[in-house]
Design an enzyme around this catalytic site. Sequence first.
Site, PDB file in Angstrom:
ATOM      1  N   TRP A  75      28.282  32.096  30.824  1.00 45.43           N
ATOM      2  CA  TRP A  75      28.347  32.711  30.796  1.00 45.43           C
ATOM      3  C   TRP A  75      29.915  33.075  31.203  1.00 45.43           C
ATOM      4  O   TRP A  75      30.537  34.691  30.950  1.00 45.43           O
ATOM      5  CB  TRP A  75      27.252  32.635  32.320  1.00 45.43           C
ATOM      6  CG  TRP A  75      28.112  34.212  33.051  1.00 45.43           C
ATOM      7  CD1 TRP A  75      26.954  35.251  32.362  1.00 45.43           C
ATOM      8  CD2 TRP A  75      29.375  34.606  33.550  1.00 45.43           C
ATOM      9  NE1 TRP A  75      27.916  36.344  33.853  1.00 45.43           N
ATOM     10  CE2 TRP A  75      28.443  35.728  34.760  1.00 45.43           C
ATOM     11  CE3 TRP A  75      29.989  33.624  34.080  1.00 45.43           C
ATOM     12  CZ2 TRP A  75      29.355  36.210  35.321  1.00 45.43           C
ATOM     13  CZ3 TRP A  75      31.065  33.965  36.091  1.00 45.43           C
ATOM     14  CH2 TRP A  75      30.912  35.971  35.609  1.00 45.43           C
ATOM     15  N   HIS A  76      30.883  32.400  31.535  1.00 47.72           N
ATOM     16  CA  HIS A  76      32.228  32.639  31.461  1.00 47.72           C
ATOM     17  C   HIS A  76      32.820  32.854  29.990  1.00 47.72           C
ATOM     18  O   HIS A  76      34.114  33.982  30.606  1.00 47.72           O
ATOM     19  CB  HIS A  76      33.071  31.509  32.648  1.00 47.72           C
ATOM     20  CG  HIS A  76      32.551  31.090  33.860  1.00 47.72           C
ATOM     21  ND1 HIS A  76      31.300  30.438  34.603  1.00 47.72           N
ATOM     22  CD2 HIS A  76      33.356  31.635  34.703  1.00 47.72           C
ATOM     23  CE1 HIS A  76      31.171  30.525  35.696  1.00 47.72           C
ATOM     24  NE2 HIS A  76      32.428  31.287  36.524  1.00 47.72           N
ATOM     25  N   GLY A  77      32.698  32.663  29.251  1.00 50.71           N
ATOM     26  CA  GLY A  77      33.217  32.744  28.301  1.00 50.71           C
ATOM     27  C   GLY A  77      33.054  32.324  27.009  1.00 50.71           C
ATOM     28  O   GLY A  77      32.041  30.787  26.670  1.00 50.71           O
TER      29      GLY A  77
ATOM     30  N   PHE B 279      35.536  37.833  32.084  1.00 49.09           N
ATOM     31  CA  PHE B 279      34.695  37.867  32.305  1.00 49.09           C
ATOM     32  C   PHE B 279      33.023  38.465  32.512  1.00 49.09           C
ATOM     33  O   PHE B 279      31.831  38.076  31.957  1.00 49.09           O
ATOM     34  CB  PHE B 279      34.259  36.026  33.492  1.00 49.09           C
ATOM     35  CG  PHE B 279      34.843  35.088  33.260  1.00 49.09           C
ATOM     36  CD1 PHE B 279      35.321  34.611  32.295  1.00 49.09           C
ATOM     37  CD2 PHE B 279      35.594  35.027  34.146  1.00 49.09           C
ATOM     38  CE1 PHE B 279      36.589  33.683  31.681  1.00 49.09           C
ATOM     39  CE2 PHE B 279      36.767  33.567  34.611  1.00 49.09           C
ATOM     40  CZ  PHE B 279      37.187  33.797  32.906  1.00 49.09           C
TER      41      PHE B 279
END
Length: 580
Positions: free
Chosen positions: A411-413, A580
């Site tokens: 989800w962060h990248g 993000f």
Amino acid sequence: MLFQTPEFLVLMVVVLAGLTLLRTTTTQQVLLVIASYVFYAWLDVRFLILLLISSSIDYSGALGIYGTKLSWRERWGLAAFTIASAWFCLGLNWPLLQSGGHAGAESAVNLSGGSWTWTAFLRPGIEQFPLAFGLCAAFALIWPLLYEWFFSFPEQRRRNAFLITSMSANLGMLAIFKYGNFALDNWVALGQWLGYEWNRPALDVALPPGISFYTFVTMSYGIDAYRREIIPERSFLRMALFVSYFPHLVAGPVIRPDQLLPTLKRPWELRSERIVSGFHLCLVGLFKKIMIADWLAKLVQVILNQPEELAQRPTLALWIGAACFAVQIYCDFSGYTDIARGVSRIMGVELPLNFDFPYFSRNISEFWRRWHISLSTWLRDYLYIPLGGGRVSPPRIYFNLMTTMVLGGLWHGASWNFVLWGAYHGLLLCLHRLWTGWTKGTAVAAALATRPGQILCWALTMYVTLLGWLIFFFSNPAVPFYNSSGDQAGTLLGVIARFVIWDGQWNLASTGLGRGAPITAALAMLLFIVFHASSYFYGRWAELFDRWPRGWRMVLYVGLGFLGYYFWPTENTAFIYFQF
């Protein structure tokens, strides 16, 4: 738009003045929606179309799940709104306007006083405009027909159809704009590894700010409607405001429908005590961002963001760099949420707490109960528990933990280091669960419950957390995970090995600290330790400021004003979680 800019100050003055002058709920909501769209579109208007489409899909989809059928007039009104929005966002040359008229050498437009022409601005600002606009128009025209078709299904099938469509649309936009290039690059890399030269399909899209945040917000809206935990909004205006509410829009916290929607049905009133309290929260957030995070960033970049020099970095340098980055990302991210909560409190809406002193955690499970609370609870409620949570067999529990944390890392990248970071924390959570099960009721557990044992647990938790932040930091493609020669120097695996295995070097001169404003960074770190520890033991600073006498508050404001005047960075840097 950044919180620490004059433009945001102007926006807030306009919003507060409008909320004071406009007395009806509807006009206030119109003002806030416009302000939210301006806030989000300030850097690039083109990204606004994704926010608008997401709002439209989830508004009508949630109503369909609930069984409320929109009329044909309402559906075609949404279609017209989507098509008009697509032309507005994509059909005009916003990059030219927002860059001051210097977006391209072929353009004769100069907004600073030269030859200004409307012709250039009225041309589409993207080469793929026919395709992008065509897709938006096709969706706008097909969705009302699908909507009618879904209502011909039996109830449960209709509910499933609307939920699947809503989730597919949200995850599809996230996949294309955040993970599309990542998937294609890995596809080409896989071909090369297998000995094939696969041509990479043309896909060059920028990452819209905050797309992961507002996608999770809209997904929770549809899921909660499916679970019958909320009654979907009949007003598209209120739904649009829920999705786009600007304080939390770009970097959280990830709000739930029941945290904001109830406040939208009553007039917004400004009250002095909320204004003062919210202002103090904003001051604390700005202090974290400007006085600590931005100054530590200079040292972090020198120590960690030099791929060609990583092979010469000693273990001590990596420890210092990881510690500085840990404080930087905490102050940067929690500073943003402090400002977001403060701005929202001024307007009368209380956003949830997102950080609860995570660096005082004594185990990794506690860390995740204190760090980015809105995301960790979202993953728990919408992913971990639906997978079975902790109510299933031990192997399945560990699978659920690993799956949740790997997807949370992704989800962060769109980078393998984020996947590795999520898997690393998933493994730590599994090991912690195993350990607590093995030691429960034993002398080991009793020893760890003592003061020295708690200190030992805290130190170990911080050590593994710092290693995790080192993995998190290296999303730079110049720092590969490995190389074909097998030499680990300059790779992420090599950096991890040097962090874990002490090389015996104590020479600070070899760390490169002299090039990264070490004195300023050391002062920033000292400020963090003093203020963070005192806040933990004696109370949060914003709450303490609320109780100070007016005279002491004036001294505080003047003192912070002087600090800001002398130490404000030469350029305003974006918050880390904007990406993000």
